[in-house]
Design a protein around this motif. Structure first.
Motif, PDB file in Angstrom:
ATOM      1  N   GLN A  17       0.825  -1.128   0.108  1.00  0.00           N
ATOM      2  CA  GLN A  17      -0.005  -0.023  -0.134  1.00  0.00           C
ATOM      3  C   GLN A  17       0.832   1.201   0.254  1.00  0.00           C
ATOM      4  OE1 GLN A  17      -2.496   0.849   3.438  1.00  0.00           O
ATOM      5  NE2 GLN A  17      -3.385   2.494   2.156  1.00  0.00           N
ATOM      6  N   ILE A  18       2.069   1.289   0.787  1.00  0.00           N
ATOM      7  CA  ILE A  18       2.810   2.313   0.838  1.00  0.00           C
ATOM      8  C   ILE A  18       3.622   2.628  -0.350  1.00  0.00           C
ATOM      9  CG2 ILE A  18       4.834   3.440   2.153  1.00  0.00           C
ATOM     10  CD1 ILE A  18       3.967   1.919   4.492  1.00  0.00           C
ATOM     11  N   PHE A  19       4.257   1.718  -1.078  1.00  0.00           N
ATOM     12  CA  PHE A  19       5.164   1.753  -1.965  1.00  0.00           C
ATOM     13  C   PHE A  19       4.570   1.596  -3.369  1.00  0.00           C
ATOM     14  CE2 PHE A  19       8.041   0.924   1.452  1.00  0.00           C
ATOM     15  CZ  PHE A  19       8.657   2.136   1.217  1.00  0.00           C
ATOM     16  N   GLY A  20       3.302   1.023  -3.495  1.00  0.00           N
ATOM     17  CA  GLY A  20       2.628   0.763  -4.705  1.00  0.00           C
ATOM     18  C   GLY A  20       3.341   0.082  -5.857  1.00  0.00           C
ATOM     19  N   SER A  21       3.312   0.016  -6.927  1.00  0.00           N
ATOM     20  CA  SER A  21       3.691  -0.792  -7.904  1.00  0.00           C
ATOM     21  C   SER A  21       5.215  -0.336  -8.208  1.00  0.00           C
ATOM     22  CB  SER A  21       3.092  -0.769  -9.304  1.00  0.00           C
ATOM     23  OG  SER A  21       2.710   0.671  -9.782  1.00  0.00           O
ATOM     24  N   ALA A  22       5.793   0.901  -7.578  1.00  0.00           N
ATOM     25  CA  ALA A  22       7.149   1.164  -7.688  1.00  0.00           C
ATOM     26  C   ALA A  22       8.104   0.254  -6.812  1.00  0.00           C
ATOM     27  CB  ALA A  22       7.373   2.466  -7.391  1.00  0.00           C
ATOM     28  N   TYR A  23       7.397  -0.466  -6.085  1.00  0.00           N
ATOM     29  CA  TYR A  23       8.329  -1.495  -5.251  1.00  0.00           C
ATOM     30  C   TYR A  23       8.072  -2.839  -5.706  1.00  0.00           C
ATOM     31  CZ  TYR A  23      10.628  -3.074  -1.067  1.00  0.00           C
ATOM     32  OH  TYR A  23      11.453  -3.692  -0.209  1.00  0.00           O
ATOM     33  N   PRO A  24       9.025  -3.646  -5.822  1.00  0.00           N
ATOM     34  CA  PRO A  24       9.014  -5.053  -6.290  1.00  0.00           C
ATOM     35  C   PRO A  24       8.090  -5.759  -4.964  1.00  0.00           C
ATOM     36  CG  PRO A  24      11.177  -4.610  -6.057  1.00  0.00           C
ATOM     37  CD  PRO A  24      10.646  -3.190  -5.782  1.00  0.00           C
ATOM     38  N   SER A  25       7.046  -6.055  -5.258  1.00  0.00           N
ATOM     39  CA  SER A  25       6.219  -6.481  -4.164  1.00  0.00           C
ATOM     40  C   SER A  25       6.846  -7.679  -3.517  1.00  0.00           C
ATOM     41  CB  SER A  25       4.680  -6.977  -4.866  1.00  0.00           C
ATOM     42  OG  SER A  25       3.826  -7.491  -3.855  1.00  0.00           O
ATOM     43  N   PRO A  26       7.257  -7.937  -2.278  1.00  0.00           N
ATOM     44  CA  PRO A  26       7.752  -8.719  -1.547  1.00  0.00           C
ATOM     45  C   PRO A  26       6.838 -10.382  -1.489  1.00  0.00           C
ATOM     46  CG  PRO A  26       7.049  -7.202   0.133  1.00  0.00           C
ATOM     47  CD  PRO A  26       6.811  -6.739  -1.307  1.00  0.00           C
ATOM     48  N   ASN A  27       7.433 -11.246  -1.564  1.00  0.00           N
ATOM     49  CA  ASN A  27       6.536 -12.340  -1.457  1.00  0.00           C
ATOM     50  C   ASN A  27       6.493 -12.778   0.027  1.00  0.00           C
ATOM     51  OD1 ASN A  27       8.461 -14.498  -0.762  1.00  0.00           O
ATOM     52  ND2 ASN A  27       9.170 -14.578  -2.816  1.00  0.00           N
ATOM     53  N   ILE A  28       5.389 -13.350   0.394  1.00  0.00           N
ATOM     54  CA  ILE A  28       5.184 -13.403   2.016  1.00  0.00           C
ATOM     55  C   ILE A  28       6.338 -14.623   2.425  1.00  0.00           C
ATOM     56  CG2 ILE A  28       3.986 -15.820   1.345  1.00  0.00           C
ATOM     57  CD1 ILE A  28       3.088 -13.034   4.238  1.00  0.00           C
ATOM     58  N   GLY A  29       7.061 -15.347   1.607  1.00  0.00           N
ATOM     59  CA  GLY A  29       8.065 -16.277   2.083  1.00  0.00           C
ATOM     60  C   GLY A  29       9.381 -15.366   2.461  1.00  0.00           C
ATOM     61  N   GLN A  30       9.477 -14.209   1.598  1.00  0.00           N
ATOM     62  CA  GLN A  30      10.733 -13.428   2.078  1.00  0.00           C
ATOM     63  C   GLN A  30      10.514 -12.677   3.334  1.00  0.00           C
ATOM     64  OE1 GLN A  30      10.200 -11.289  -1.843  1.00  0.00           O
ATOM     65  NE2 GLN A  30      12.482 -11.374  -2.130  1.00  0.00           N
ATOM     66  N   ILE A  31       9.179 -12.354   3.601  1.00  0.00           N
ATOM     67  CA  ILE A  31       8.904 -11.694   4.713  1.00  0.00           C
ATOM     68  C   ILE A  31       9.010 -12.481   5.898  1.00  0.00           C
ATOM     69  CG2 ILE A  31       6.862 -10.573   5.990  1.00  0.00           C
ATOM     70  CD1 ILE A  31       6.219  -9.227   3.445  1.00  0.00           C
ATOM     71  N   TYR A  32       8.766 -13.785   5.790  1.00  0.00           N
ATOM     72  CA  TYR A  32       8.828 -14.771   6.921  1.00  0.00           C
ATOM     73  C   TYR A  32      10.206 -14.893   7.455  1.00  0.00           C
ATOM     74  CZ  TYR A  32       3.719 -15.056   8.135  1.00  0.00           C
ATOM     75  OH  TYR A  32       2.441 -14.663   8.207  1.00  0.00           O
ATOM     76  N   VAL A  33      11.146 -15.036   6.154  1.00  0.00           N
ATOM     77  CA  VAL A  33      12.483 -15.512   6.362  1.00  0.00           C
ATOM     78  C   VAL A  33      13.046 -14.095   7.079  1.00  0.00           C
ATOM     79  CG1 VAL A  33      14.674 -15.481   5.017  1.00  0.00           C
ATOM     80  CG2 VAL A  33      12.775 -16.952   4.476  1.00  0.00           C
ATOM     81  N   THR A  34      12.857 -12.959   6.494  1.00  0.00           N
ATOM     82  CA  THR A  34      13.443 -11.793   7.142  1.00  0.00           C
ATOM     83  C   THR A  34      13.051 -11.658   8.783  1.00  0.00           C
ATOM     84  OG1 THR A  34      13.118 -10.688   5.111  1.00  0.00           O
ATOM     85  CG2 THR A  34      13.569  -9.183   6.920  1.00  0.00           C
ATOM     86  N   LEU A  35      11.803 -11.838   8.830  1.00  0.00           N
ATOM     87  CA  LEU A  35      11.222 -11.829  10.280  1.00  0.00           C
ATOM     88  C   LEU A  35      11.892 -12.655  11.254  1.00  0.00           C
ATOM     89  CD1 LEU A  35       7.370 -11.370   9.703  1.00  0.00           C
ATOM     90  CD2 LEU A  35       9.053  -9.763  10.632  1.00  0.00           C
ATOM     91  N   SER A  36      12.315 -13.849  10.608  1.00  0.00           N
ATOM     92  CA  SER A  36      12.852 -14.961  11.678  1.00  0.00           C
ATOM     93  C   SER A  36      14.255 -14.412  11.804  1.00  0.00           C
ATOM     94  CB  SER A  36      12.458 -16.520  11.174  1.00  0.00           C
ATOM     95  OG  SER A  36      13.436 -16.414  10.201  1.00  0.00           O
TER      96      SER A  36
END
Ligand SMILES: Nc1ncnc2c1ncn2[C@@H]1O[C@H](COP(=O)(O)OP(=O)(O)O)[C@@H](O)[C@H]1O
Ligand SMILES: [Mg+2]
Lengths: 168, 250
Positions: A25-44
């Motif tokens: 929502q913040i970056f819109g299409s100008a930011y490569p949409s992160p996939n949920i897997g990348q997010i969980y890897v980063t969070l861990s």
């Protein structure tokens, strides 16, 4: 992505999917949409570093939800990141290395290299033009990101022209 | 079968050598350039490479030293000044780095004048002017005098004026030089629109956003064409977004 997740969590605790949606929502299409897997890897990883912690929240009729929140160390890491000056844009440009080294390979004609690179930059610019047109005009952040990329590309083109004047 | 229409612009071994206190300064050195109807050509190159001289010669504002200029299939470099003036009024729209608007006429009259001179009815001229000024975000400046406008506004008025009589050829020399990025966006939108409607355009520009709209980019260096071709192919991996062009640190 580490810092953007920390920043979002500084506002309020959230689970992985909410973080993904917020970034989109913040970056819109100008930011490569992160996939949920990348997010969980980063969070861990952040959890392992002690910057976030996770709690299981029970939900009726559904599996438990993992909600992440920022630790004091996470807050500090975020403050340090925001406060420190940020690196400038790259100057050791790969194309420039090619251009300088080209005569040693004996194959590449500098003028041809420059012309091809110019067309490539212009094609990138056209993509950005189209992206800007497709972008929701209310999304200031996305539009500014695109404009930033355009200005960098313009600088690259101006520099290409300088190389052409001085190296040809 | 009818023969294909002639190119709108055709230059043959076009040369311009200025004399600077007796010293010859070659500005354009043997340019062959064909521009087909409906094409949008961006002319790029370092300062001093001959861009302005080239478009001035194509518009008859600067006399060639040698070579030929053909416009719409007719020889033009041999015309006298009044014949050039007539040709320009009928067929060519010009935008310069400096805007030379008529100082004692309103913005609206400045834009309508070329259409009226080319034979449009007052109503046609007014409608065209309203459309053009509207597209460029200048609708509310119609009654102002040029001197009351900022540089970027004058620049846009000059573009509107150049397009007023739907010229078969639009020649422009750095028309976005004075614009901030929002105004440039308006100009880009208008240019894409008139180009889509078939307007032929030759435009000198340093602005990559403008050049990237062109069908073709001609690069000059030291008065010669060193590259001429379509803007490169788009990215190798086509994407729904250009997200990977915009790099954020992760
Ligand atoms: N009126 C003139 N008298 C003498 N030299 C000129 C004149 N106009 C341009 N030149 C020279 O011709 C060359 C090309 O100039 P110009 O066409 O203005 O280049 P550009 O538009 O690419 O910057 C330059 O060396 C410039 O100094
Ligand atoms: Mg010039």
């Amino acid at each position: 992505m580490r810092q953007s997740l920390l920043a979002l969590l500084a506002k309020e605790p959230a689970h992985g999917y909410e973080l993904k949606q917020a970034l989109e929502q913040i970056f819109g299409s100008a930011y490569p949409s992160p996939n949920i897997g990348q997010i969980y890897v980063t969070l861990s990883r952040l959890e392992k570093d002690g910057l976030v912690r996770v709690v299981d929240v029970e939900q009726s009729n559904r599996p438990n939800k993992k909600v992440y929140y920022l630790t004091a160390a996470g807050r500090e890491a975020l403050d340090v990141w925001v406060d420190e000056p940020t690196e400038g844009p790259r100057v050791r440009d790969e194309f420039f290395m090619k251009l300088v080294l080209a005569p040693m390979t004996g194959i590449a004609d500098r003028m041809a290299l420059i012309s091809r690179q110019r067309r490539h930059y212009l094609a990138l610019m056209r993509d950005l033009n189209e992206l800007a047109e497709r972008t929701d005009q209310g999304n200031r952040v996305a539009l500014l990101l695109i404009e930033g990329a355009m200005l960098h590309l313009q600088a690259d083109l101006d520099w290409l022209e300088r190389c052409q004047e001085d190296l040809s | 079968m009818s023969p294909p229409p002639p190119p709108i612009v055709n230059t043959v071994n076009l040369v311009k050598i200025y004399q600077n206190g007796g010293v010859p300064v070659p500005a354009v050195r043997g340019v062959d350039l064909q521009v087909e109807a409906g094409q949008f050509v961006a002319v790029m190159g370092p300062s001093g490479s001959g861009k302005s001289t080239l478009v001035h010669m194509i518009g008859g504002l600067d006399a060639r030293t040698s070579g030929e200029i053909w416009l719409d299939g007719k020889r033009a470099d041999t015309l006298n000044e009044s014949a050039w003036a007539l040709l320009r009024r009928q067929k060519i729209g010009f935008v310069f780095q400096f805007f030379n608007l008529v100082a004692n006429m309103t913005v609206a009259d400045n834009v309508e004048l070329p259409a009226l001179l080319a034979g449009a009815s007052p109503r046609e001229a007014r409608e065209r002017r309203e459309y053009l000024l509207g597209e460029l975000g200048l609708a509310d400046r119609a009654d102002a005098a040029p001197a009351q406008l900022a540089g970027g506004e004058q620049q846009r008025v000059a573009l509107a004026r150049a397009l007023a009589n739907r010229p078969s050829l639009l020649l422009a020399d750095e028309p976005t030089g004075n614009l901030d990025s929002r105004n440039t966006r308006d100009v880009l939108r208008l240019l894409s629109e008139v180009h889509r409607d078939g307007q032929t355009i030759i435009m000198v520009t340093h602005d990559a956003r403008v050049a990237s709209l062109a069908d073709r980019v001609v690069s000059l260096l030291d008065g010669e064409i060193v590259d001429d071709g379509a803007v490169g192919p788009a990215r190798r991996r086509p994407r729904a977004t250009a997200g990977d062009v915009v790099e954020l640190r992760g």
